[in-house]
Design an enzyme around this catalytic site. Structure first.
Site, short mmCIF file in Angstrom:
data_model
loop_
_atom_site.label_atom_id
_atom_site.label_comp_id
_atom_site.label_asym_id
_atom_site.label_seq_id
_atom_site.Cartn_x
_atom_site.Cartn_y
_atom_site.Cartn_z
N LYS A 1 0.94 -1.13 -0.02
CA LYS A 1 -0.18 0.04 0.16
C LYS A 1 0.94 1.28 0.07
CE LYS A 1 -4.36 1.11 2.44
NZ LYS A 1 -4.96 0.87 3.78
O1 G3P Z 1 -7.87 1.77 5.69
C1 G3P Z 1 -7.81 2.90 5.18
C2 G3P Z 1 -9.39 3.50 5.42
O2 G3P Z 1 -10.31 2.53 5.35
C3 G3P Z 1 -9.38 4.36 6.78
O3 G3P Z 1 -10.84 4.72 7.27
O4 G3P Z 1 -12.22 5.44 8.78
O5 G3P Z 1 -9.91 5.95 9.41
O6 G3P Z 1 -11.31 7.21 7.25
P1 G3P Z 1 -10.88 5.78 8.17
#
Ligand code: G3P
Length: 223
Positions: free
Chosen positions: A83
């Site tokens: 990633k």
């Molecule tokens: O893994 C990346 C993403 O899904 C993060 O989510 O909730 O931290 O914006 P969030």
């Protein structure tokens, strides 16, 4: 649409994997650091639970160190996807790693143009963050729709991985908008399977069955 879990928590991943619906796992530095365990150990444990793409993120931002980190992490397991952040150096590293047949997931994508650049750099996956766009009063789901449209017009093979999902409607809308994958937090999976009519219906089926069994006179006592 395929389901990934967005988590580095082994118990959560095991539980959702036991439903038989997981095609992969995404992690990020925030999720891994919450677990307080060694990064390599966490990634390898996850690879032993889910047979699918497991995203592990680099933490460097300079090309040479990103390449080195990406190559190293990719050796941890055959299913590891590297990633990378959607920044200029991320694109350069995506091109290098994908040319070496290392799968790349480009993360922190917030526009169609970024998604197009990631695809051109050879990304296997691009991760638009729907929740974080909604957080700033922009339409996260419109981005998924637009990327899906542009990728389909240009027959782009990069898979759209809908990320930063906050609630079950985000999952349903990602599927409608044409995302190939949704990466979903543990709690949202738990919400998705719930329906009060399922619980009520099951309760009634079992109660009716048990009543009938109690009323049934066994043949052995009939005259
Ligand atoms: O893994 C990346 C993403 O899904 C993060 O989510 O909730 O931290 O914006 P969030």
């Amino acid at each position: 649409m395929k389901f990934f879990i967005d988590s580095a928590n082994i118990d959560h991943i095991k539980e959702i994997a036991s439903w038989g619906i997981l095609s992969g796992v995404t992690t990020n530095p925030s999720l891994v650091s919450k677990e307080g365990k060694d990064f390599k150990q966490v990634v390898q444990e996850i690879c032993g639970i889910v047979d699918g793409s497991i995203s592990a993120e680099v933490i460097s931002t300079e090309i040479d160190s990103m390449v080195q980190e990406g190559k190293e992490i990719s050796k941890w397991h055959k299913n590891v996807t590297i990633k990378l952040p959607t920044i200029p150096n991320g694109l350069a590293v995506c091109k290098i790693l994908s040319s070496l047949n290392i799968k790349v997931n480009m993360t922190l994508c917030f526009s169609v143009n970024q998604a197009l650049l990631c695809a051109s750099a050879g990304a296997s996956y691009v991760s638009p963050f729907v929740g974080r766009l909604d957080d700033i009063n922009q339409d996260g789901m419109a981005l998924i729709k637009d990327i899906a449209h542009v990728f389909s017009v240009h027959k782009i093979k990069t898979e759209i991985l809908s990320a930063s999902i906050r609630h079950p409607a985000h999952v349903m809308d990602s599927a409608k908008a044409g995302a190939h994958i949704a990466t979903i937090p543990y709690q949202v999976f738990k919400q998705m399977i719930q329906h009060p009519l399922t619980d009520k219906g099951l309760e009634k089926f079992l109660a009716d069955w048990n009543d009938a069994m109690l009323k049934k006179v066994p043949d052995s006592v009939k005259v």
